[in-house]
Design an enzyme around this catalytic site. Structure first.
Site, short mmCIF file in Angstrom:
data_model
loop_
_atom_site.label_atom_id
_atom_site.label_comp_id
_atom_site.label_asym_id
_atom_site.label_seq_id
_atom_site.Cartn_x
_atom_site.Cartn_y
_atom_site.Cartn_z
N PHE A 74 12.07 48.15 -20.18
CA PHE A 74 10.61 48.17 -20.39
C PHE A 74 10.27 48.41 -21.86
O PHE A 74 9.08 48.52 -22.18
CB PHE A 74 9.98 49.33 -19.62
CG PHE A 74 10.12 49.28 -18.12
CD1 PHE A 74 9.22 48.55 -17.36
CD2 PHE A 74 11.12 49.99 -17.48
CE1 PHE A 74 9.33 48.52 -15.98
CE2 PHE A 74 11.23 49.97 -16.09
CZ PHE A 74 10.32 49.23 -15.35
N TYR A 102 2.22 38.44 -28.15
CA TYR A 102 2.87 39.27 -27.11
C TYR A 102 3.54 38.38 -26.07
O TYR A 102 4.74 38.51 -25.79
CB TYR A 102 1.81 40.18 -26.47
CG TYR A 102 2.28 40.83 -25.21
CD1 TYR A 102 3.36 41.70 -25.20
CD2 TYR A 102 1.64 40.57 -23.98
CE1 TYR A 102 3.79 42.29 -24.03
CE2 TYR A 102 2.07 41.15 -22.81
CZ TYR A 102 3.14 42.00 -22.84
OH TYR A 102 3.58 42.58 -21.68
N ASP A 105 15.87 54.72 -30.21
CA ASP A 105 15.27 53.40 -30.30
C ASP A 105 16.31 52.33 -29.98
O ASP A 105 17.46 52.42 -30.46
CB ASP A 105 14.75 53.21 -31.73
CG ASP A 105 13.75 52.09 -31.83
OD1 ASP A 105 12.58 52.37 -32.14
OD2 ASP A 105 14.14 50.92 -31.57
N LYS A 139 7.66 37.71 -25.23
CA LYS A 139 8.23 37.93 -23.89
C LYS A 139 8.90 36.65 -23.38
O LYS A 139 9.97 36.70 -22.76
CB LYS A 139 7.14 38.38 -22.92
CG LYS A 139 6.68 39.81 -23.16
CD LYS A 139 7.67 40.80 -22.56
CE LYS A 139 7.31 42.23 -22.89
NZ LYS A 139 8.03 43.20 -22.09
N SER A 142 3.26 46.09 -26.08
CA SER A 142 2.64 45.28 -25.03
C SER A 142 1.11 45.13 -25.13
O SER A 142 0.46 44.92 -24.12
CB SER A 142 3.01 45.86 -23.66
OG SER A 142 2.50 47.17 -23.56
N ALA A 153 -11.37 37.66 -27.63
CA ALA A 153 -10.57 36.48 -27.98
C ALA A 153 -9.31 36.41 -27.12
O ALA A 153 -8.65 37.43 -26.89
CB ALA A 153 -10.19 36.55 -29.45
#
Ligand code: UFG
Length: 331
Positions: free
Chosen positions: A73, A141, A51, A145, A77, A283
């Protein structure tokens, strides 16, 4: 020159590793396998299970391998999940990246390409969206980012790390070999859900809202093939290797398809009637998201190959048909 791919067992990460190996690059993959699959890791990549929030683990890999550039990456997500579990997103996406940057600084690694998203823009002011447009995420999310992009900016100024942030629109499709493809659990992405119908895994697709201000009332998205995204990462690594400055690029085809159009095209490709029913809006869904990718084309020399929706759906269908349960280890 060794390239480290964090999250190289995930959907876009695994396709990028395949393209890198195809181009003769030496690749190391790190993945915690929480959402990725060991079988998705190319057999020629050196794989370390762990991790990015584990500093000792990162140090051990950086000591063993001579890493030149990183492609990142390794993040959570899912838009919906990010609204229910925001702290999971702050922890994995932001704390993870903070620990990664600490380790990169300590080991003198100074180039990173990372996955960002159209979700950094929120509800767009205009279409197509340019990199300079307002960024006002409407979900956790996208917010994490965008914060990652800013973290790279400030850490870059202080420690000389250069970065390329790639803001993807709607990734879809699968590798031409049919060996790897999209496998999420739970699946939330439109095309994979549509293809579950001809695969006998669901009876119908739900269309989330048909009262948007679009040509047929359903949401418009810019669908971009995962291999074209993979190619952009390789060009971005080259761009940094040539000594260019940090930068941000949109990645999309620049063409919008409604949900109904995608379903219709999937009917054509699969020969299945794919029943669809109208459901309430989901939503946080913007009506229309279409990228301008002129900057990536002009500066990186990126040329998406899959510009045709039928070809994109055919490649996804080839994978899903032969792997109805995804990878063997799919939970
Ligand atoms: N949709 C349906 N039915 C479904 C699933 C999706 O109608 O069963 C619709 C959605 O409402 C949306 C479109 O299909 O209008 C595409 O939905 P996806 O979930 O496939 O993709 P999103 O556009 O929501 O999400 C993508 C990326 C995210 C990124 C986001 C930016 O997957 O990572 O774009 O808004 F954050």
């Amino acid at each position: 020159m060794t390239i480290l791919v964090l999250g190289g067992a995930g959907y876009i990460g695994s396709h990028t590793v395949y393209e890198l190996i195809d181009k003769g690059e030496d690749v190391v993959v790190i993945d915690n396998l929480l959402t990725g699959y060991k079988e998705a890791v190319h057999p020629k990549a050196r794989f370390y299970k762990g991790d990015i929030r584990d500093r000792e683990f990162l140090d051990s890999v950086f000591e063993k391998e001579k890493i030149d550039s990183v492609i990142h990456f390794a993040a959570s997500s899912l838009v919906g999940e990010s609204m229910e579990k925001p702290l999971k997103y702050y922890d994995n996406n932001l704390c993870g990246t903070k620990i990664l940057l600490d380790a990169m600084v300590a080991h003198g690694i100074d180039k990173i390409v990372f996955s960002s998203t159209a979700a950094t823009y929120g509800e767009p002011e205009r279409i197509p969206i340019l990199e300079t447009d307002k960024t006002e995420p409407t979900n956790t999310y996208g917010e994490t980012k965008l914060s990652m992009e800013k973290m790279f900016k400030w850490v870059g100024k202080a420690h000389g790390i250069r970065y390329v942030s790639l803001r993807y629109f709607n990734a879809c499709g699968a590798h031409k070999s049919g060996e790897i493809g999209e496998a999420h659990n739970p699946e939330t992405h439109l095309l994979s859900i549509i293809l579950q119908v001809p695969n006998g895994q669901r009876d119908a697709v739900s269309i989330y809202g048909d009262d948007y201000d679009t040509k047929d009332g359903t949401c418009v998205r810019d669908y971009i093939h995962v291999t074209d995204l993979a190619t952009a990462h390789i060009l971005a690594v080259r761009y940094l290797e040539f000594g260019n400055e940090s930068n941000i690029f949109n990645l999309g085809n620049g063409v919008g398809f409604t949900v109904k159009e995608v379903i219709e095209c999937a009917r054509k490709v699969t020969g299945h009637p794919i029943p669809a029913k109208i459901s309430p809006r989901r939503a946080g869904d913007p009506a229309r998201l279409i990228a301008s990718s002129e900057k990536a084309k002009n500066i990186l020399g990126w040329r998406p190959e899959y510009t045709d929706m039928e070809a994109i759906i055919s490649s996804a269908w080839k994978w899903h048909k032969s792997h109805p349960q995804g990878f063997k280890t799919c939970k």
